[in-house]
Scaffold this motif. Structure first.
Motif, short mmCIF file in Angstrom:
data_model
loop_
_atom_site.label_atom_id
_atom_site.label_comp_id
_atom_site.label_asym_id
_atom_site.label_seq_id
_atom_site.Cartn_x
_atom_site.Cartn_y
_atom_site.Cartn_z
N GLU A 167 0.83 -1.21 0.00
CA GLU A 167 0.00 0.00 0.00
C GLU A 167 0.86 1.25 0.00
O GLU A 167 0.55 2.24 -0.67
N TYR A 168 1.97 1.23 0.74
CA TYR A 168 2.88 2.38 0.77
C TYR A 168 3.46 2.64 -0.62
O TYR A 168 3.47 3.78 -1.10
N SER A 189 2.25 1.73 -3.46
CA SER A 189 1.16 2.17 -4.33
C SER A 189 0.86 3.66 -4.11
O SER A 189 0.67 4.41 -5.07
N SER A 190 0.84 4.09 -2.86
CA SER A 190 0.55 5.49 -2.55
C SER A 190 1.64 6.41 -3.10
O SER A 190 1.34 7.48 -3.65
N VAL A 191 2.89 6.02 -2.93
CA VAL A 191 4.00 6.84 -3.43
C VAL A 191 3.93 6.96 -4.95
O VAL A 191 4.11 8.04 -5.51
N ARG A 192 3.67 5.85 -5.62
CA ARG A 192 3.60 5.87 -7.08
C ARG A 192 2.42 6.73 -7.56
O ARG A 192 2.54 7.48 -8.52
N ARG A 193 1.29 6.63 -6.86
CA ARG A 193 0.12 7.43 -7.23
C ARG A 193 0.40 8.91 -7.04
O ARG A 193 0.06 9.75 -7.87
N ARG A 194 1.06 9.26 -5.92
CA ARG A 194 1.38 10.67 -5.65
C ARG A 194 2.36 11.20 -6.70
O ARG A 194 2.21 12.31 -7.21
N THR A 195 3.36 10.39 -7.06
CA THR A 195 4.33 10.79 -8.07
C THR A 195 3.65 11.00 -9.42
O THR A 195 3.92 11.98 -10.12
N ASN A 234 0.52 11.72 -9.98
CA ASN A 234 -0.32 12.93 -9.91
C ASN A 234 0.52 14.20 -10.05
O ASN A 234 0.12 15.15 -10.72
N MET A 235 1.70 14.21 -9.42
CA MET A 235 2.57 15.38 -9.54
C MET A 235 3.05 15.56 -10.98
O MET A 235 3.13 16.68 -11.49
#
Length: 64
Positions: free
Chosen positions: A32-33, A35-41, A43-44
């Protein structure tokens, strides 16, 4: 788990079960961590690209 043998006591089986539970929870948390980092990247990167397009299409908007 591979611990439940003919001469294994109750505590060993419980310990193996708890260890498996903790390992599974840590695996899910790590996934999950990531996945969250990849999603945030992602989005940026999308927002950065949109900002660049906006600046190319309307450079005067930055001068206000």
């Amino acid at each position: 788990m591979g611990v439940a043998a003919a001469n294994t006591n109750h505590q060993s089986v419980m310990l193996a079960g708890v260890a498996g539970l903790v390992a599974g929870a840590m695996s899910v948390a790590a996934g999950e961590y990531v996945s969250s980092v990849r999603r945030r990247t992602l989005n940026m990167l999308i927002l950065t690209g949109l900002e660049r397009v906006s600046l190319v299409e309307n450079p005067q908007s930055e001068k206000k």
